[in-house]
Scaffold this motif. Structure first.
Motif, PDB file in Angstrom:
ATOM      1  N   LYS A 119      33.625  20.532  24.134  1.00 51.55           N
ATOM      2  CA  LYS A 119      34.487  19.602  24.894  1.00 51.55           C
ATOM      3  C   LYS A 119      35.397  18.810  23.949  1.00 51.55           C
ATOM      4  CE  LYS A 119      32.894  20.112  29.192  1.00 51.55           C
ATOM      5  NZ  LYS A 119      32.961  21.579  29.049  1.00 51.55           N
ATOM      6  N   HIS A 150      38.492  25.669  32.362  1.00 50.55           N
ATOM      7  CA  HIS A 150      38.341  24.424  31.594  1.00 50.55           C
ATOM      8  C   HIS A 150      37.683  24.634  30.238  1.00 50.55           C
ATOM      9  CE1 HIS A 150      39.005  21.518  35.176  1.00 50.55           C
ATOM     10  NE2 HIS A 150      40.121  21.898  34.596  1.00 50.55           N
ATOM     11  N   SER A 151      36.879  25.687  30.115  1.00 49.35           N
ATOM     12  CA  SER A 151      36.282  25.947  28.796  1.00 49.35           C
ATOM     13  C   SER A 151      37.355  26.371  27.802  1.00 49.35           C
ATOM     14  CB  SER A 151      35.192  27.025  28.908  1.00 49.35           C
ATOM     15  OG  SER A 151      35.789  28.303  29.042  1.00 49.35           O
ATOM     16  N   LYS A 152      38.488  26.874  28.336  1.00 51.01           N
ATOM     17  CA  LYS A 152      39.583  27.306  27.452  1.00 51.01           C
ATOM     18  C   LYS A 152      40.699  26.290  27.357  1.00 51.01           C
ATOM     19  CE  LYS A 152      38.719  32.024  28.485  1.00 51.01           C
ATOM     20  NZ  LYS A 152      37.771  32.000  27.348  1.00 51.01           N
ATOM     21  N   ASP A 153      40.921  25.572  28.441  1.00 50.61           N
ATOM     22  CA  ASP A 153      42.071  24.678  28.492  1.00 50.61           C
ATOM     23  C   ASP A 153      41.728  23.472  29.356  1.00 50.61           C
ATOM     24  OD1 ASP A 153      44.457  23.430  28.567  1.00 50.61           O
ATOM     25  OD2 ASP A 153      45.610  25.099  29.378  1.00 50.61           O
ATOM     26  N   THR A 154      41.367  22.393  28.718  1.00 47.18           N
ATOM     27  CA  THR A 154      40.884  21.219  29.462  1.00 47.18           C
ATOM     28  C   THR A 154      41.994  20.510  30.233  1.00 47.18           C
ATOM     29  OG1 THR A 154      41.103  20.070  27.356  1.00 47.18           O
ATOM     30  CG2 THR A 154      38.888  20.712  27.992  1.00 47.18           C
ATOM     31  N   ASP A 184      33.974  26.607  23.035  1.00 43.51           N
ATOM     32  CA  ASP A 184      33.958  25.951  24.341  1.00 43.51           C
ATOM     33  C   ASP A 184      33.500  24.493  24.247  1.00 43.51           C
ATOM     34  OD1 ASP A 184      31.392  26.516  23.653  1.00 43.51           O
ATOM     35  OD2 ASP A 184      30.929  27.774  25.374  1.00 43.51           O
ATOM     36  N   ASN A 224      41.835  25.615  22.292  1.00 44.16           N
ATOM     37  CA  ASN A 224      40.590  25.103  21.696  1.00 44.16           C
ATOM     38  C   ASN A 224      40.239  25.741  20.357  1.00 44.16           C
ATOM     39  OD1 ASN A 224      40.154  23.441  23.819  1.00 44.16           O
ATOM     40  ND2 ASN A 224      38.395  24.512  24.657  1.00 44.16           N
ATOM     41  N   ARG A 265      37.740  18.129  20.848  1.00 47.54           N
ATOM     42  CA  ARG A 265      38.630  19.006  20.076  1.00 47.54           C
ATOM     43  C   ARG A 265      38.935  18.409  18.708  1.00 47.54           C
ATOM     44  NH1 ARG A 265      43.608  20.401  23.653  1.00 47.54           N
ATOM     45  NH2 ARG A 265      44.105  21.526  21.752  1.00 47.54           N
TER      46      ARG A 265
END
Lengths: 269, 269
Positions: A229, B131-135, A227, A28, A231
């Motif tokens: 959502k 999920h905040s780092k890697d969706t 963080d 992210n 990208r």
């Protein structure tokens, strides 16, 4: 603040091994990278000069409003981390502490090897860091001045690379090491060859990959991690003081990315 | 400041798995540990109550002048970390972020499992952090309420432990996980059994061991690491609200230490 990029600086392409891990562990985050390829290698240069060059890269990225700086070069970390960290308001991370920490975590027989540039080995910072945490560890250091030029010339898979690595590392083979720190961010590109020479019983520590875990820790600690959502704003920019073509070739292969924006810049005019 | 102890708190003996790693990775640091054994397990308790108990342990250690606090309990981290971190002047670290981070680093197929207490799983914090780092990661969680009582009663090597672990983890076997977070600091004591049930292809993440690397990072970042050459001042103290005998038995076996000072304390009078 959270959406700003993380800055990475290195003497050349070596820091891309850190960027590769950052893209994997922190997908992210936007990344701005400066490789001072035109003045690479830093290893044999006087400490004072390395510090000056490192500050030049730092100022270039500060102008681009980064939220954090990673000195993705062991020689530059040894020469300039303390000074830069003290003077900047954003978090600054080097690669020597993370590698030291990981070696203590990994070793079972307390025999740790360090390979790096002449500058890094001369600074003795790995040994100092390791001993500040664990006085029992026996640390052996070896300068490998030929490794960086092999990588920067994109020869890291060649037969000559294998020969040079085997010859250079020979003195370490007698030390019964179970852990070897790749104390230069260029070296992970030589990792298969180094592993082959040292044998499977030796755990190789990639100081760059370990650094990314610390980058993530510090981002979270200061609530700086992106963080969001969406990208859509993520942007990776690469800057080199040397040949953009050579940089592009290595970066796209190493990062496994087709589209890479590489811009030529001039530092220290 | 550097010579002050690091404080560790847990609902019982589980946090000792974190302490074991801390003693190995940070042999120069003094450790004060509180296990709230009398009120263990925290897992099934309401969040508000867990927060209250966690604050009681925290105040006990603040009176002993610790330089850093580690919430070595997932349930307490989920319930109280944010609140405590906001209110204390010393660094405060929980175990959920380090475990989340390490799982992203380890997974290759992006399928991550989390096992924990009912409270930890209900909070859904591992999934949120990952999920905040890697969706892209697919996260499956499973509450294992029977595991903590097995460990606290020192039955973690028994045949009954094997049976309960196998039965409890069965639902996870169909998910093609390559990484499983031990999202409770008690679980590393069941690690060999859990590994056996899940198979060698699954990487187990010990959230406690990962936490120690972050403790080390934060200590260094704030220049709090004890780097004194003499280790004569190092002191480890253990406090429990429950049976000192039972605590001593588990602690001395797990930490492989003959001499352990365990003191009985009362909290929340």
């Amino acid at each position: 603040m959270k959406k700003q990029a993380i800055g990475f600086i290195d003497s050349g392409v070596g820091g891309l091994t850190v960027v590769k891990e950052a893209m994997r562990q922190l997908p992210n985050e936007s990344i701005y990278y400066v490789g001072d390829t035109a003045r690479c290698p830093y290893g044999p240069r006087p400490e004072e000069q390395v510090r000056k060059f490192t500050w030049e890269m730092t100022h270039f990225l500060l102008d681009k409003d980064i939220k954090m700086l990673v000195i993705a070069c062991n020689t530059a970390t040894a020469a300039a981390l303390e000074d830069i960290k003290k003077k900047l308001a954003i978090p600054v991370i080097g690669v020597i502490l993370p590698g030291s920490r990981a070696s203590i975590k990994a070793t079972k027989n307390n025999r740790i090897g360090v390979i790096g540039t002449a500058g890094t080995v001369k600074s003795d910072q790995y040994k100092k860091m390791i001993h500040s945490k664990d006085t029992k560890a026996i640390v052996t250091s070896l300068a490998c001045p030929k490794f960086v030029p092999i990588v920067e010339s994109n020869e890291y898979n060649s037969a000559i690379a294998k020969k040079i690595v085997a010859e250079t590392l020979r003195p370490l083979k007698k030390d019964n090491l179970d852990t070897l720190i790749l104390g230069c961010t260029h070296y992970p590109l030589l990792r298969p060859i180094i592993q082959n020479v040292m044998g499977d019983s030796v755990t190789l520590i990639d100081s760059g990959a370990e650094t990314v875990s610390e980058v993530s820790t510090i981002l979270d600690y200061f609530d700086l991690a992106d963080d969001s959502k969406s990208r859509t704003h993520i942007e990776h920019n690469f800057y080199t003081t040397g040949s953009t073509q050579m940089f592009h070739e290595i970066a796209s292969e190493w990062l496994d990315m087709e589209k890479i924006t590489v811009e030529h810049i001039t530092l220290g005019r």
